[in-house]
Scaffold this active site. Structure first.
Site, PDB file in Angstrom:
ATOM      1  N   ARG A 248     -23.001 -23.130 -55.257  1.00  0.00           N
ATOM      2  CA  ARG A 248     -22.951 -22.413 -56.540  1.00  0.00           C
ATOM      3  C   ARG A 248     -24.048 -22.905 -57.477  1.00  0.00           C
ATOM      4  NH1 ARG A 248     -17.493 -22.964 -59.981  1.00  0.00           N
ATOM      5  NH2 ARG A 248     -18.246 -25.122 -60.034  1.00  0.00           N
ATOM      6  N   TYR A 280      -8.142 -29.187 -41.416  1.00  0.00           N
ATOM      7  CA  TYR A 280      -9.548 -29.073 -40.993  1.00  0.00           C
ATOM      8  C   TYR A 280      -9.840 -27.643 -40.548  1.00  0.00           C
ATOM      9  CZ  TYR A 280     -13.942 -30.391 -38.619  1.00  0.00           C
ATOM     10  OH  TYR A 280     -15.259 -30.493 -38.210  1.00  0.00           O
ATOM     11  N   LYS A 284     -12.598 -25.199 -42.277  1.00  0.00           N
ATOM     12  CA  LYS A 284     -13.773 -24.703 -41.551  1.00  0.00           C
ATOM     13  C   LYS A 284     -13.752 -23.177 -41.445  1.00  0.00           C
ATOM     14  CE  LYS A 284     -15.979 -28.574 -40.935  1.00  0.00           C
ATOM     15  NZ  LYS A 284     -17.277 -28.804 -41.594  1.00  0.00           N
ATOM     16  N   VAL A 313     -19.826 -33.631 -30.752  1.00  0.00           N
ATOM     17  CA  VAL A 313     -21.075 -34.351 -31.034  1.00  0.00           C
ATOM     18  C   VAL A 313     -20.711 -35.811 -31.263  1.00  0.00           C
ATOM     19  CG1 VAL A 313     -23.158 -34.378 -32.453  1.00  0.00           C
ATOM     20  CG2 VAL A 313     -21.817 -32.282 -32.299  1.00  0.00           C
TER      21      VAL A 313
HETATM   22  N1  LIG Z   1     -19.051 -34.638 -34.713  1.00  0.00           N
HETATM   23  C1  LIG Z   1     -18.516 -33.516 -34.232  1.00  0.00           C
HETATM   24  O1  LIG Z   1     -18.105 -33.457 -33.064  1.00  0.00           O
HETATM   25  C2  LIG Z   1     -18.405 -32.303 -35.120  1.00  0.00           C
HETATM   26  C3  LIG Z   1     -17.922 -31.124 -34.541  1.00  0.00           C
HETATM   27  C4  LIG Z   1     -17.804 -29.995 -35.337  1.00  0.00           C
HETATM   28  C5  LIG Z   1     -18.170 -30.039 -36.676  1.00  0.00           C
HETATM   29  N2  LIG Z   1     -18.634 -31.205 -37.209  1.00  0.00           N
HETATM   30  C6  LIG Z   1     -19.014 -31.184 -38.624  1.00  0.00           C
HETATM   31  O2  LIG Z   1     -20.317 -31.705 -38.758  1.00  0.00           O
HETATM   32  C7  LIG Z   1     -20.471 -32.244 -40.072  1.00  0.00           C
HETATM   33  C8  LIG Z   1     -21.103 -33.619 -39.979  1.00  0.00           C
HETATM   34  O3  LIG Z   1     -20.187 -34.486 -39.326  1.00  0.00           O
HETATM   35  P1  LIG Z   1     -20.643 -35.714 -38.427  1.00  0.00           P
HETATM   36  O4  LIG Z   1     -19.946 -35.546 -37.138  1.00  0.00           O
HETATM   37  O5  LIG Z   1     -22.098 -35.912 -38.483  1.00  0.00           O
HETATM   38  O6  LIG Z   1     -19.859 -36.872 -39.208  1.00  0.00           O
HETATM   39  P2  LIG Z   1     -20.315 -38.248 -39.851  1.00  0.00           P
HETATM   40  O7  LIG Z   1     -19.054 -38.879 -40.345  1.00  0.00           O
HETATM   41  O8  LIG Z   1     -21.176 -39.015 -38.904  1.00  0.00           O
HETATM   42  O9  LIG Z   1     -21.205 -37.799 -41.092  1.00  0.00           O
HETATM   43  C9  LIG Z   1     -20.645 -37.163 -42.210  1.00  0.00           C
HETATM   44  C10 LIG Z   1     -21.290 -37.731 -43.463  1.00  0.00           C
HETATM   45  O10 LIG Z   1     -20.768 -37.012 -44.583  1.00  0.00           O
HETATM   46  C11 LIG Z   1     -20.604 -37.944 -45.649  1.00  0.00           C
HETATM   47  N3  LIG Z   1     -19.610 -37.469 -46.610  1.00  0.00           N
HETATM   48  C12 LIG Z   1     -18.279 -37.319 -46.419  1.00  0.00           C
HETATM   49  N4  LIG Z   1     -17.702 -36.914 -47.540  1.00  0.00           N
HETATM   50  C13 LIG Z   1     -18.668 -36.781 -48.470  1.00  0.00           C
HETATM   51  C14 LIG Z   1     -18.683 -36.402 -49.833  1.00  0.00           C
HETATM   52  N5  LIG Z   1     -17.560 -36.087 -50.489  1.00  0.00           N
HETATM   53  N6  LIG Z   1     -19.866 -36.384 -50.486  1.00  0.00           N
HETATM   54  C15 LIG Z   1     -21.015 -36.724 -49.855  1.00  0.00           C
HETATM   55  N7  LIG Z   1     -21.056 -37.103 -48.555  1.00  0.00           N
HETATM   56  C16 LIG Z   1     -19.898 -37.130 -47.882  1.00  0.00           C
HETATM   57  C17 LIG Z   1     -20.132 -39.207 -44.951  1.00  0.00           C
HETATM   58  O11 LIG Z   1     -20.326 -40.351 -45.771  1.00  0.00           O
HETATM   59  C18 LIG Z   1     -20.972 -39.201 -43.688  1.00  0.00           C
HETATM   60  O12 LIG Z   1     -22.150 -39.941 -43.857  1.00  0.00           O
HETATM   61  C19 LIG Z   1     -19.080 -32.218 -40.700  1.00  0.00           C
HETATM   62  O13 LIG Z   1     -18.987 -31.111 -41.580  1.00  0.00           O
HETATM   63  C20 LIG Z   1     -18.153 -32.038 -39.522  1.00  0.00           C
HETATM   64  O14 LIG Z   1     -16.960 -31.401 -39.881  1.00  0.00           O
HETATM   65  C21 LIG Z   1     -18.750 -32.335 -36.464  1.00  0.00           C
END
Ligand SMILES: NC(=O)c1ccc[n+]([C@@H]2O[C@H](COP(=O)([O-])OP(=O)(O)OC[C@H]3O[C@@H](n4cnc5c(N)ncnc54)[C@H](O)[C@@H]3O)[C@@H](O)[C@H]2O)c1
Length: 375
Positions: A248, A280, A284, A313
């Site tokens: 936004r 979750y 999503k 991942v």
């Molecule tokens: N890892 C997987 O298998 C997977 C699968 C599907 C979707 N995702 C999505 O991918 C995205 C990234 O996840 P990831 O796996 O790299 O996780 P990760 O935990 O390695 O990284 C996520 C980052 O987001 C930051 N974060 C969390 N809340 C926050 C906030 N309020 N403000 C600012 N930063 C914040 C965390 O500090 C962290 O560094 C997420 O949206 C997750 O839902 C991940």
């Protein structure tokens, strides 16, 4: 593999070079794949013992068996390090496989991760497109870890000015420390707070070419009747409300120039009901709705809004199975889980949509999941 300053690591590595001649196996190091560590007559017992001390066994290493040991470092949120690898190498060097009482027979029987019929495919190798983001300012949230960090890195290495946003300052500092010569602006911010959102936009300046909404958190895999208010509020606040607030704030600036690309991160849990808990999954699906509505409304104004739905991942994301009922049900849907990938595989998909290479793409929800969603 080891930094020049790390004398312990170098000593351990060279000691292992000597060991290679005695054991007949290639030397162990951070570049050795996990499965080769487990198959090694000295590395295997040492690694299994270390896993056991952490309450794990070799079968839990299966998703990462094809990864080099050092790839676990950025995924471990500080729990694993080059020093720890050097320690494992040194312990393996000191281990005498001839001494039968060092490892119980049943443990050595599981000497390797159980082999299945999976064909071993080559690791993905990034091919940086020189200058693809030159002259562009891209905000990347979640840049301190996992997919966000890999995306911020890819964009910066392709010439972009990256506004790297995360709650986790240590993660951001590590990331920036890895790329001292690149144009990266650190913003420690919580995307759920309006004042932090304002600070992110102020750090970016008047012209924002791209926004990658990647920060997110998992839930505890609970079904609707077991979801606590705290879990619902926390997950929705970050995954949906934070993404909404930052978009936004950015969209009016993009509208002024009739240009801009936003990539939101949803999940398999944004495509169906069998990949996570209720909170979750709802958050999503909200991301999918935000993406499609915005793509429809702003497309004629020159903005593109797309989403990427990652499969598994290997990152630092934390999840727990707090509901036996949901765990049993969800695990049946995990039977066809593809091999997890590294975060740079997702960065490739996200960077493509962010860049002008995706110029004709608006409103797509792109699964980047090895085909999981096709099942
Ligand atoms: N890892 C997987 O298998 C997977 C699968 C599907 C979707 N995702 C999505 O991918 C995205 C990234 O996840 P990831 O796996 O790299 O996780 P990760 O935990 O390695 O990284 C996520 C980052 O987001 C930051 N974060 C969390 N809340 C926050 C906030 N309020 N403000 C600012 N930063 C914040 C965390 O500090 C962290 O560094 C997420 O949206 C997750 O839902 C991940």
């Amino acid at each position: 593999m080891f930094g020049k300053k790390d004398k312990t690591a170098q000593a351990a590595a060279s000691a292992t070079d000597d060991a290679a001649t005695t054991s007949g196996y290639p030397p162990l190091s951070g570049d050795t794949k996990i499965k080769d560590w487990l198959a090694h007559p000295q590395g295997g017992p040492v690694l299994r013992r270390t896993l056991a001390e952490a309450g794990q066994d070799a079968s839990q290493a299966k998703p990462v068996q094809g990864f080099a040991m050092k790839r676990l470092i950025p995924m471990s949120k500080g729990q694993f390090s080059e020093e720890k690898i050097a320690e494992l190498v040194a312990m393996a060097e000191a281990y005498d496989p001839a001494s039968a009482d060092q490892e119980p027979a049943e443990a050595s029987a599981q000497a390797t991760v159980e082999e299945d019929e999976t064909i071993e495919l080559p690791d993905f190798e990034e091919k940086v497109t020189e200058g693809r983001f030159s002259g562009k300012t891209i905000i990347v949230t979640g840049a301190g870890s996992g997919i966000g960090r890999a995306t911020a890195s890819r964009v910066a290495r392709e010439g972009g000015r990256v506004i790297a946003v995360d709650l986790n300052e240590t993660g951001l500092d590590e990331f920036i420390g890895e790329h001292p010569s690149l144009d990266i602006v650190k913003v420690v911010a919580n995307i759920t707070r309006q004042e932090d959102v304002d600070a992110i936009v102020a750090a970016a300046g008047e012209v924002i070419d791209g926004l990658a909404n990647i920060a997110g958190i998992m839930d505890n895999m609970t079904p609707l009747h077991e979801v606590s208010d705290e879990m619902w509020d926390k997950v929705m606040a970050v995954n949906a409300t934070g993404l909404f607030k930052l978009s936004r704030a950015v969209i009016p600036l993009m509208l002024e120039r009739h240009a801009g690309s936003i990539v939101n991160i949803t999940s398999e849990a944004g495509l169906r009901g069998s990949a996570a808990g209720l909170a979750y999954t709802a958050s999503k699906h909200a991301v999918v709705g935000i993406t499609k509505s915005s793509a429809f409304i702003y497309g004629p104004q020159g903005l593109r809004i797309n989403a990427v739905a990652p499969g598994p991942v290997i990152t630092g994301i934390q999840a727990s199975f707090d509901s036996p009922m949901a765990a049993k049900r969800i695990q049946t849907a995990m039977a066809v889980l593809p091999t997890p990938v590294g975060p740079e595989s997702l960065a490739a998909s996200i960077a493509f949509l962010l860049s002008d290479d995706g110029h004709n793409i608006n409103g797509v929800i792109l699964p980047s999941d090895g085909g999981w969603s096709a099942v």
